[in-house]
Scaffold this active site. Sequence first.
Site, PDB file in Angstrom:
ATOM      1  CB  SER A 136      -0.898   0.006   1.233  1.00 34.11           C
ATOM      2  OG  SER A 136      -0.117   0.295   2.376  1.00 34.11           O
ATOM      3  CE  LYS A 137      -1.436   6.903  -2.900  1.00 32.17           C
ATOM      4  NZ  LYS A 137      -2.881   6.713  -2.968  1.00 32.17           N
ATOM      5  NE  ARG A 138      -1.026   2.417   5.867  1.00 28.92           N
ATOM      6  CZ  ARG A 138      -1.579   1.234   6.048  1.00 28.92           C
ATOM      7  NH1 ARG A 138      -1.032   0.383   6.871  1.00 28.92           N
ATOM      8  NH2 ARG A 138      -2.683   0.886   5.405  1.00 28.92           N
ATOM      9  CG  ASP A 139       4.198  -1.330   1.897  1.00 30.22           C
ATOM     10  OD1 ASP A 139       4.817  -1.767   2.878  1.00 30.22           O
ATOM     11  OD2 ASP A 139       3.048  -1.698   1.599  1.00 30.22           O
ATOM     12  N   GLY A 140       5.516   3.176   0.831  1.00 28.74           N
ATOM     13  CA  GLY A 140       6.365   4.201   0.227  1.00 28.74           C
ATOM     14  C   GLY A 140       6.390   4.144  -1.278  1.00 28.74           C
TER      15      GLY A 140
END
Length: 485
Positions: A251-255
Amino acid sequence: MTVRVRIAPSPTGNLHIGTARTAVFNWLLARRQGGQFIIRIEDTDTERSRPEYTQNILDGFTWLGMTWDEGPFYQSQRLDLYRAAVQKLLDQGLAYRCYCTAEELNQLRESQRARKEAPRYDNRHRNLTPEQEAAFQAEGRKPVIRFKIEDDAQIVWDDQVRGKMVWKGADLGGDMVVARTPAGDEPFGQPLYNLAVVVDDMDMQISHVIRGEDHIANTAKQILLYEALGGTIPTFGHTPLILNKEGRKLSKRDGVTSIDDFRKLGFTAEAIANYMCLLGWTPPDSTQEIFTLPEAAAQFDLDRVNKAGAKFDWDKLDWINSQYLHALPAAELTDMLIPYWQEAGYTIDPEGDRAWLEDLTAMIAPSLTRLPDAVAEVRLLVGEGITFNEKAADHVAQAGVAAVYQGVLEALAQTSEDFTPELAKGIIKTVTKALGVKKGFVMKSLRAGLTGELQGPDLIGSWVLLHAKGQDGVRLQQALAQAAG
Ligand code: GLU
């Protein structure tokens, strides 16, 4: 049957790795079967869709090497088609107006939650009398359109990836909204995703719908819509999710999630395309890891797409990228590296130095994993003069180092031939002999004197490159002054 597949991105962000991977599988299937690959931009969400995202997505497909045969088609230009389908469902009594307010629906959900039931619409407005409808309208309520889903409906399909799939109507959340409330006096508002997709896939004669497994519940709903609208149900295949290291959906949280992010990190299009094939697909020769998209297409089969989530493996991607960088012709790689060197502020003349830059590239290519690695690799070879780091300065201060520089400078002054690696090696040999020292000492001193550090790219290759720029003499004079001083 002609295979017709599509990728249908929503332009609400830059091209995402998940969308790109789904596109790759569709493209591979189309190319393998001699079919068509179609692009459809699902831009009906006017608030979140942006033309620049559409451009980014199309550019991304092109960059990765996926050509398309039809489109891009834009859903925002096809709203009449969707409205006609909603009207058809209403006319056939397969859909109806629901006047529930957001508050009523919230209350319904709350009471279901309290009873520990899954939230679902209870179909309460399915059979309103004309009088009840008129009363709601008189209150100023605006309806959504709901498509009837019978609880006892059985939805079965043979998924090309996951095998036989069976869903019950009761598990689909009740009658489904297919059009929003109207803004003004229209009979109904904007048609929604599931309906638009089915209308388009029917109209575009899509034979295979290959998309992420997060769409499985949508597929069940869409099959009911195909039946209601009299369409031919396509073949479905649901590709596994891409997972991060922890095994959760990337996800976006993985950068790093957009193709642009990967490009900026210095991965080549070929390497990313190659790696995306492996994110969920195993080639017939399961040891084969390096292939272009056309090479993968020649052997692609949905049977070999895995059900299990595909873990994103950075080491594998790095390795694949390095294989492509090592195999690139120097001229092509030089073109890719010049922007990085310029960005790093190195004084290079891309035209005047062209031949030299290609030689430099050829020398460092085997050490590259990602394109920006080239910045550190050449740092010691571009520019004028040297700056000694501590270790090199310590070495240069040792007894006997000045003599090495003197010996090499004298040998240089006497050479008039082309400065080849052989010539450089010859000088090292002569100086080693004349001074009666170890060859390693001469090499280490030379490296310190030519680059200011004790570690770096291939010494002989570096020397030849520095010589071509007249930098070896300059630097060794500087080193001699340091050693003697
Ligand atoms: N617009 C949808 C998405 O981006 C497409 C899903 C589909 O392929 O039907 O997820």
